[in-house]
Design an enzyme around this catalytic site. Structure first.
Site, PDB file in Angstrom:
ATOM      1  CE1 TYR A 125      -3.648   2.509   0.361  1.00  8.14           C
ATOM      2  CE2 TYR A 125      -2.481   3.320   2.303  1.00  8.14           C
ATOM      3  CZ  TYR A 125      -3.470   3.470   1.354  1.00  8.14           C
ATOM      4  OH  TYR A 125      -4.282   4.577   1.373  1.00  8.14           O
ATOM      5  CG  ASP A 172       5.545   3.716   1.346  1.00  8.29           C
ATOM      6  OD1 ASP A 172       5.701   4.428   2.355  1.00  8.29           O
ATOM      7  OD2 ASP A 172       4.446   3.552   0.775  1.00  8.29           O
ATOM      8  CE  LYS A 220       0.396   5.326   8.088  1.00  5.45           C
ATOM      9  NZ  LYS A 220      -1.006   5.724   8.069  1.00  5.45           N
TER      10      LYS A 220
HETATM   11  C1  LIG Z   1       3.186   2.444   3.636  1.00  3.72           C
HETATM   12  C2  LIG Z   1       2.247   3.581   3.362  1.00  3.72           C
HETATM   13  N1  LIG Z   1       2.475   4.378   2.320  1.00  3.72           N
HETATM   14  C3  LIG Z   1       1.681   5.426   2.048  1.00  3.72           C
HETATM   15  C4  LIG Z   1       0.592   5.710   2.823  1.00  3.72           C
HETATM   16  C5  LIG Z   1      -0.272   6.882   2.489  1.00  3.72           C
HETATM   17  O1  LIG Z   1      -0.114   7.872   3.439  1.00  3.72           O
HETATM   18  P1  LIG Z   1      -1.284   8.960   3.656  1.00  3.72           P
HETATM   19  O2  LIG Z   1      -2.429   8.211   4.275  1.00  3.72           O
HETATM   20  O3  LIG Z   1      -0.685   9.992   4.544  1.00  3.72           O
HETATM   21  O4  LIG Z   1      -1.626   9.494   2.300  1.00  3.72           O
HETATM   22  C6  LIG Z   1       0.312   4.905   3.933  1.00  3.72           C
HETATM   23  C7  LIG Z   1      -0.854   5.171   4.782  1.00  3.72           C
HETATM   24  O5  LIG Z   1      -1.310   4.352   5.542  1.00  3.72           O
HETATM   25  C8  LIG Z   1       1.148   3.806   4.205  1.00  3.72           C
HETATM   26  O6  LIG Z   1       0.924   2.990   5.233  1.00  3.72           O
END
Ligand SMILES: Cc1ncc(COP(=O)(O)O)c(C=O)c1O
Length: 442
Positions: A154, A256, A283
């Protein structure tokens, strides 16, 4: 979802009348009364009134221990006094401007010192924008267009990230050669065609897939811990292979770390000793306010340098706003290596406790996680990939999720969670006891 819940659903309905009535009314304004897919569960989520430390209170007055803290965001828990004081002070001096404030340089310096791959970085307002920019920068830098991602990975909600996130394994075919499938309606096939999907932690199959597409690939993006896909840590050999292969073919390796920053003081990249070319963050680094950041090798990040064009323009009304920067700075300064050690120890105790309780009731379980993160999967098999996570007993997971809510424990509906600093052994043991109660009445 219409699973049998062995009395947990009636109990939930009894405990949450005000949440029910607010969400019923909310359906007139928000589709399904929802504005955040990950914060919805059937029949309706609890509506919260406040949070303090590791506790939250819903509108019906029920207190719960928060083991998900806005999907792992709040390492310090809710309303930490130093974060609150810093925000109050900043609010009196202005919330957002059209010029930088010093706080953005201070937070950038801290992140650069802490995360090995960040030679230069920029802020965004979300993790979604952070991964979107990593991919755009990689395409601009390499002149190639395809990207590769893990099945079940994700990376937010932009189009390129909306491929093979939560897909029906029956449709995705061979687990070692997963098909690229759109995860959301509205993602054009032309975008799906740009995305090569590989099986997480299958080093050999992934290597073959990436080798076959190497000359077309701008980037490989991967979570060092498959976060919302199940809190599944990468195996070291898998990440080492990705690093070697991408380096050899001039592909930009993107970690990520929006969630996996919780895996260690220097991020998961510090934990594994693998340095990517680019990193996406979010986050935790905003201290509870909307945030993201991305960065990496100087030559890639120079694409954003305004004195050189820039090759990539990147604006956003709230990027680097002083409220977020201030909350992030105070938070990150408080999260020391000792904090990471303490959280790791608490999460270890929790993971072990969950395993022991499930063994008592002869419930097959695999508890995953790294650092302060954990995931509960009701399956007898190992959990190394999205397919393993998808094969676990979802009906039991939903029953346990509702049961834990009824017993005062808040997790993510997929039984994902994390510990935070205000917790002690007592809160962790309370979670384990609540699970015992729920499994006993199953
Ligand atoms: C690994 C990862 N990447 C990207 C995101 C996206 O971040 P945001 O919710 O701040 O757009 C998340 C959100 O949970 C995530 O867990």
């Amino acid at each position: 979802m219409t699973h049998a819940t062995n009395g947990e659903l009636p109990r939930y309905l009894e405990l949450t009348p005000k949440s029910r009535s607010i969400t019923q009314e909310g359906k007139h304004y928000l589709p399904g009364a929802d504005t955040r897919s990950s914060a919805y569960w059937p029949p309706y989520p609890i509506v919260l009134e406040r949070g303090q430390g590791c506790r939250i209170w819903d509108v019906d007055g029920t207190e719960r221990l928060d083991f998900i803290v806005s999907f792992t965001t709040l390492v310090l828990g809710h309303s930490h006094p130093q974060v609150v004081a810093a925000l109050q002070s900043q609010a009196t001096r202005g919330a957002t401007f059209a010029s930088p404030t010093e706080s953005q340089y201070r937070l950038a310096k801290l992140l650069r010192q802490r995360i090995p791959s960040l030679e230069l970085l920029r802020f965004t307002s979300s993790g979604t924008e952070a991964t979107m920019n990593c991919l755009r920068a990689a395409r601009a830098f390499t002149g190639r267009t395809k990207i590769a991602k893990a099945e079940g990975g994700y990376h937010g909600t932009h189009d390129l990230a909306s491929v093979s996130v939560r897909v029906d394994p029956a449709r995705a075919g061979d687990p070692r050669r997963p098909a690229s499938l759109p995860s959301n309606a509205g993602v054009p096939q032309s975008v799906v065609d740009e995305v090569i999907v590989f099986p997480y932690n299958d080093t050999q199959a992934t290597c073959q897939i990436l080798e076959a597409h190497a000359r077309e690939l701008a980037a490989v993006i991967v979570e060092p811990v498959l976060g919302s896909g199940g809190m599944v840590p990468a195996e070291p050999a898998f990440l080492a292979m990705l690093r070697e292969l991408t380096q050899r073919h001039g592909i930009v390796l993107i970690f990520d770390e929006v969630m996996s920053l919780r895996a260690g003081f220097h991020g998961a990249q510090g934990h594994y000793g693998v340095t990517p070319d680019m990193t996406a963050l979010g986050k935790v680094i905003g201290g509870g306010l909307p945030v993201g950041a991305f960065g990496g090798k100087q030559d890639i990040m120079e694409l954003y340098n305004p004195t050189k064009g820039p090759a990539i323009a990147h604006s956003g009304s709230f990027q680097g706003n002083p409220m977020t920067m201030t909350a992030g700075l105070v938070t990150m300064e408080l999260i020391t290596p000792q904090v990471y050690q303490r959280l790791e120890a608490l999460a270890h105790r929790l993971r072990e406790g969950i395993r022991a309780v499930c063994a008592e009731f002869e419930v097959p379980v695999h508890v995953t996680g790294l650092g302060s993160l954990y995931g509960i999967h009701f399956t007898g098999g190992p959990v190394r990939s999205y397919r393993d996570v998808a094969a676990a007993d979802k009906a039991l997971a939903y029953q346990v999720f509702l049961g834990l809510l009824n017993e005062g424990i808040m997790m993510h509906p997929n039984l994902l969670g994390c510990v935070s600093l205000p917790m002690t052994e007592a809160e962790v043991d309370h979670h384990v006891e609540a699970l015992r109660t729920v499994l006993a009445r199953r």
